[in-house]
Design a protein around this motif. Structure first.
Motif, PDB file in Angstrom:
ATOM      1  N   ALA A   1       0.830  -1.202   0.000  1.00 17.90           N
ATOM      2  CA  ALA A   1       0.000   0.000   0.000  1.00 17.90           C
ATOM      3  C   ALA A   1       0.869   1.258   0.000  1.00 17.90           C
ATOM      4  CB  ALA A   1      -0.914   0.002   1.213  1.00 17.90           C
TER       5      ALA A   1
ATOM      6  N   LEU B   1      -2.837   4.451   1.103  1.00 21.54           N
ATOM      7  CA  LEU B   1      -3.790   4.129   2.163  1.00 21.54           C
ATOM      8  C   LEU B   1      -3.089   3.438   3.322  1.00 21.54           C
ATOM      9  CD1 LEU B   1      -6.537   2.457  -0.074  1.00 21.54           C
ATOM     10  CD2 LEU B   1      -6.377   4.876   0.517  1.00 21.54           C
ATOM     11  N   ARG B   2      -3.611   3.678   4.521  1.00 23.73           N
ATOM     12  CA  ARG B   2      -3.234   2.901   5.690  1.00 23.73           C
ATOM     13  C   ARG B   2      -4.507   2.265   6.233  1.00 23.73           C
ATOM     14  NH1 ARG B   2      -2.068   5.854   9.628  1.00 23.73           N
ATOM     15  NH2 ARG B   2      -1.939   7.990   8.843  1.00 23.73           N
ATOM     16  N   THR B   3      -4.463   1.008   6.554  1.00 26.78           N
ATOM     17  CA  THR B   3      -5.660   0.325   7.042  1.00 26.78           C
ATOM     18  C   THR B   3      -5.419  -0.238   8.429  1.00 26.78           C
ATOM     19  OG1 THR B   3      -4.971  -1.733   5.968  1.00 26.78           O
ATOM     20  CG2 THR B   3      -6.437  -0.283   4.722  1.00 26.78           C
TER      21      THR B   3
ATOM     22  N   THR C   1     -10.716   0.785   9.415  1.00 28.16           N
ATOM     23  CA  THR C   1     -10.468   2.210   9.170  1.00 28.16           C
ATOM     24  C   THR C   1      -9.478   2.341   8.030  1.00 28.16           C
ATOM     25  OG1 THR C   1     -10.870   2.783  11.485  1.00 28.16           O
ATOM     26  CG2 THR C   1      -9.685   4.398  10.147  1.00 28.16           C
ATOM     27  N   ILE C   2      -9.913   2.997   6.957  1.00 31.80           N
ATOM     28  CA  ILE C   2      -9.048   3.276   5.804  1.00 31.80           C
ATOM     29  C   ILE C   2      -8.621   4.737   5.907  1.00 31.80           C
ATOM     30  CG2 ILE C   2      -8.877   3.365   3.294  1.00 31.80           C
ATOM     31  CD1 ILE C   2     -11.174   1.333   3.175  1.00 31.80           C
ATOM     32  N   THR C   3      -7.332   4.960   6.097  1.00 33.27           N
ATOM     33  CA  THR C   3      -6.819   6.329   6.239  1.00 33.27           C
ATOM     34  C   THR C   3      -6.131   6.754   4.954  1.00 33.27           C
ATOM     35  OG1 THR C   3      -6.485   5.978   8.618  1.00 33.27           O
ATOM     36  CG2 THR C   3      -5.363   7.865   7.610  1.00 33.27           C
TER      37      THR C   3
ATOM     38  N   MET D   1      -7.371   1.637  -3.908  1.00 34.83           N
ATOM     39  CA  MET D   1      -8.641   1.725  -3.189  1.00 34.83           C
ATOM     40  C   MET D   1      -9.558   0.567  -3.584  1.00 34.83           C
ATOM     41  SD  MET D   1      -9.901   3.921  -0.968  1.00 34.83           S
ATOM     42  CE  MET D   1     -11.480   4.231  -0.184  1.00 34.83           C
TER      43      MET D   1
ATOM     44  N   THR E   1      -8.497  -2.581  -1.839  1.00 36.09           N
ATOM     45  CA  THR E   1      -8.832  -2.526  -0.404  1.00 36.09           C
ATOM     46  C   THR E   1     -10.313  -2.785  -0.183  1.00 36.09           C
ATOM     47  OG1 THR E   1      -7.032  -0.936  -0.072  1.00 36.09           O
ATOM     48  CG2 THR E   1      -8.698  -1.079   1.668  1.00 36.09           C
TER      49      THR E   1
ATOM     50  N   ILE F   1     -16.994   0.095   7.801  1.00 36.31           N
ATOM     51  CA  ILE F   1     -15.780   0.746   7.294  1.00 36.31           C
ATOM     52  C   ILE F   1     -15.847   2.244   7.591  1.00 36.31           C
ATOM     53  CG2 ILE F   1     -14.399   1.253   5.228  1.00 36.31           C
ATOM     54  CD1 ILE F   1     -15.650  -1.267   3.949  1.00 36.31           C
TER      55      ILE F   1
ATOM     56  N   ILE G   1     -13.766   5.747   6.495  1.00 34.94           N
ATOM     57  CA  ILE G   1     -12.740   6.350   5.633  1.00 34.94           C
ATOM     58  C   ILE G   1     -12.391   7.714   6.210  1.00 34.94           C
ATOM     59  CG2 ILE G   1     -12.122   7.118   3.321  1.00 34.94           C
ATOM     60  CD1 ILE G   1     -14.083   5.139   2.175  1.00 34.94           C
TER      61      ILE G   1
END
Length: 712
Positions: A2, A5-7, A15-17, A36, A39, A52, A54
């Motif tokens: 990745a 994104l950080r998950t 949480t998708i950051t 994305m 993910t 989820i 975001i």
């Protein structure tokens, strides 16, 4: 691995950051869409995930696609490529909202364009209650439309009326307004956004979107009268065509997306949107708008023409000679940027009136809630009206803004130099007088430069910086730094009579008067100019600036330059000023009448003074003449070295005198028409109307080998 994104998964919540490591702002890109999508698919297939969130690691949630990237993608893109470009992001958003899990957009800061489209594809939207937090779909402002579901989701969420407003005006909405509009579902304190998202997910909400439920109906219009859907859209289309003509296709395409999308199921509506998006992406109008008003404007503000090797400097104190409207406006702009401004004139009452101008501007802003009385008072305290040249001590820059008279300018220049620091820069706010000549009144011509502001200074973004024959590169660097400091857009030109903006703008008004002399109906001249995209017609604009001014310029050029060719439009000016005593609006009468308490209108006597020919030209021919004559003069400025870059020509045209934004500017218009076609048309115009339409040899050579302008 990745990148964007950080998950993090905890207690069934993923949480998708959003966190682009290469930029300060999250933007849409093909690689981001791919990441994305992967993910989302993984989350869809993971039974342990029940919801989820975001969020973003940046101060803003997300913007749309980077405009430089969009501009690059436009080059040579086919309609099929553009359609596929739209469909990739559309498919990702559709996968998100049909993944079977409720999704929350936890938005701190801005969510605009593609960033807000991402939020629209979520089941629920929470926005931070913060001054920096706004949402919106501004694509219409760059000649495009939301290309990944924005036109289809928004109208289904908030109804026709509100969706048309948001999409056609391209506004950004504050948290309170966005909540009232239905564009977001919750507004909470910034530090509570993630908690609120978790709390909503804890209610086990249904992830199915309303438009995926059988029987869903779009909210019909309330504010556009009770009539059929077709009737509503017919009326709005007429209004848009009245406002934009055929110059700006984006508003009409957006309206078509809404109307057509309402008639079909949601997924087909997405196809409709992508088709319209593809049309706009391959139309030169969007390219022109993006290149000039966003990309090149941004580069200019960052110092694209700034010479290398000089330390960036800030002005702490500026002196302004002349407290008239121009000088007062410069003082206000400087004070707004936190700069101390000495506003000097021949008597204290005049200097005080110059400061009062700023007070009136501030009072209006306070009344509209745009600033506070406290902030206004601080700004006014920075403006120091005076008659004492000694107050120029300590100034980093002195700007002369007195009458366009060489002797008067020389007088105030000498007085200022005696009082100002030996290392300060001196600038003249002249619009026509050669800088190299004015610099003779200053003992340090290397520190003398032109800073041509535009009126009204507080609202006009452009500053034309003019290099004299002896102006040092360091002086140019300091001038660019000052223009950036007061948040305006600099273009750099070399010295010549009229420089760039005044010289080219003159061709517009002269062509308008030449059309009148030839017997073209005044109404046709004025309306054709406005249909072409000019803010007002040439006869109206010359009335505002005064007919005497361009007549004076013509006479001065005749006296000083034996090679100067007198335009035939000078006959019109002499008849209006000398023969009829109608010098323009300030004189109470010009090409227009100005009845007291009434609306101005074209003077009926024009028909007697300049008889209307029985045969009238086609409106397209009039539009062509008015636009092409300006583009030709711009090319002459480029070939003569007055302009050093085509981007400055475009910026000066669009920001300086209102050349139509849809064209991108005087140079981009030529590329839009095509160099070969443009040259052929100009040869035809020259044969029909005169040598002023003959293309310069450099342009003719470019066209003959298919070579465009150098934008590097």
């Amino acid at each position: 691995m990745a990148k964007y994104l950080r998950t993090d998964a905890e207690n069934g919540i993923l949480t998708i950051t959003l966190d682009d490591p290469d930029a300060s702002v999250n933007t849409v890109s093909p690689d981001w869409v791919t990441e994305m999508t992967q993910t989302i698919e993984a989350a869809r297939d993971d039974e342990a995930i029940t919801g989820i969130i975001i969020a973003s690691a940046k101060s803003g949630f997300m913007a749309g696609a980077d405009l430089k990237f969009i501009l690059g993608e436009m080059q040579g893109m086919s309609a099929q490529d553009a359609f596929a470009f739209s469909q990739r992001a559309t498919a990702m958003h559709r996968a998100l909202e049909t993944c079977g899990k409720p999704v929350v957009a936890a938005m701190c800061g801005f969510a605009l364009g593609g960033g807000y489209e991402l939020a629209l594809a979520c089941t629920h939207r929470i926005l931070a209650d913060d001054a920096a937090a706004v949402v919106g779909l501004p694509e219409v402002n760059v000649g495009l439309l939301p290309g990944s579901g924005g036109t289809q989701r928004l109208v289904r969420m908030i109804g026709v009326d509100k969706a048309m407003e948001a999409l056609l005006e391209g506004r950004s909405y504050t948290p309170a307004t966005a909540l009232e509009m239905g564009m977001v579902d919750q507004v909470v304190a910034t530090d509570k956004v993630i908690d609120a998202a978790r709390q909503w997910l804890a209610t086990e909400p249904d992830p199915t979107r309303p438009w995926d439920v059988k029987g869903f109906a779009i909210q019909q219009s309330n504010g556009l009268l009770k009539q059929s859907t077709a009737g509503i859209f017919t009326m709005v289309t007429a209004k848009l065509r009245s406002k934009y003509g055929d110059n700006y296709p984006a508003p009409i395409s957006i309206l078509a997306c809404i109307f057509e999308g309402m008639q079909v199921p949601f997924d087909k509506g997405l196809l409709v949107e992508s088709r319209h998006f593809a049309h706009l992406m391959t139309d030169p109008v969007a390219r022109n708008i993006i290149r000039t008003t966003f990309v090149n404007k941004g580069l200019a503000q960052k110092g694209a023409r700034r010479p290398d090797g000089f330390e960036r400097r800030k002005v702490g104190k500026v002196g302004i000679l002349g407290a008239g409207m121009m000088g007062a406006g410069i003082a206000y702009s400087a004070a707004l940027a936190g700069i101390e401004a000495v506003l000097l004139d021949t008597d204290q009452a005049t200097a005080d009136r110059g400061k009062d101008w700023s007070r009136k501007v501030i009072d209006k802003l306070v009344a509209r809630g745009k600033t506070s009385e406290e902030k206004g008072a601080v700004l006014l305290d920075r403006i120091h009206p005076t008659t004492d040249y000694q107050q120029l001590g300590g100034c980093d820059l002195v700007i002369e803004a007195v009458f366009e008279d060489t002797a008067i300018k020389a007088d105030v220049t000498g007085k200022a130099e005696a009082a100002m620091p030996a290392d300060a820069v001196f600038a003249s706010n002249t619009s026509t007088l050669p800088i190299s000549d004015l610099a003779k009144a200053f003992s340090r011509p290397g520190d003398f430069i032109g800073l041509h502001f535009f009126s009204p200074v507080d609202r006009m973004a452009l500053v034309e910086i003019i290099m004299g024959q002896e102006t040092k590169p360091e002086t140019l660097a300091r001038a660019i730094d000052f223009v950036a400091q007061i948040r305006k857009v600099p273009i750099v030109v070399n010295d010549s009579r009229g420089f760039y903006t005044s010289r080219v703008f003159q061709t517009f008004i002269h062509e308008g008067m030449e059309l009148l002399r030839e017997g073209v109906a005044p109404e046709l001249i004025e309306n054709a100019a406005k249909q072409a995209g000019m803010p007002v017609g040439p006869l109206a604009v010359i009335d505002e600036t005064s007919i005497e001014l361009p007549l004076k310029i013509v006479r001065q050029a005749e006296a000083e330059d034996p090679s100067y060719r007198r335009p035939t439009s000078a006959d019109v000016m002499e008849r209006m000023v000398d023969g009829l005593g109608r010098p323009g609006r300030k004189g109470g009468a010009g090409f227009y009448d100005y009845p007291e308490g009434g609306k101005k209108h074209l003077w009926p006597g024009l028909a007697e003074e300049f008889p209307v020919a029985e045969s009238q030209p086609d409106v397209e021919e009039v539009k062509r003449r008015l636009l092409y004559v300006q583009s030709l003069e711009t090319v002459r400025c480029l070939e003569e070295g007055v302009l050093t870059h085509p981007a400055d020509g475009d910026l000066g045209a669009v920001l300086g005198w209102g050349f139509p934004t849809w064209t991108g500017g005087t140079v981009s218009l030529i590329e839009t028409v095509g160099l070969e076609t443009f040259v052929e048309e100009c040869d035809r115009l020259a044969e029909a109307y005169g040598d002023r339409f003959l293309p310069p040899e450099g342009l003719r050579a470019r066209a003959s080998v298919g070579e465009g302008f150098d934008w590097s």
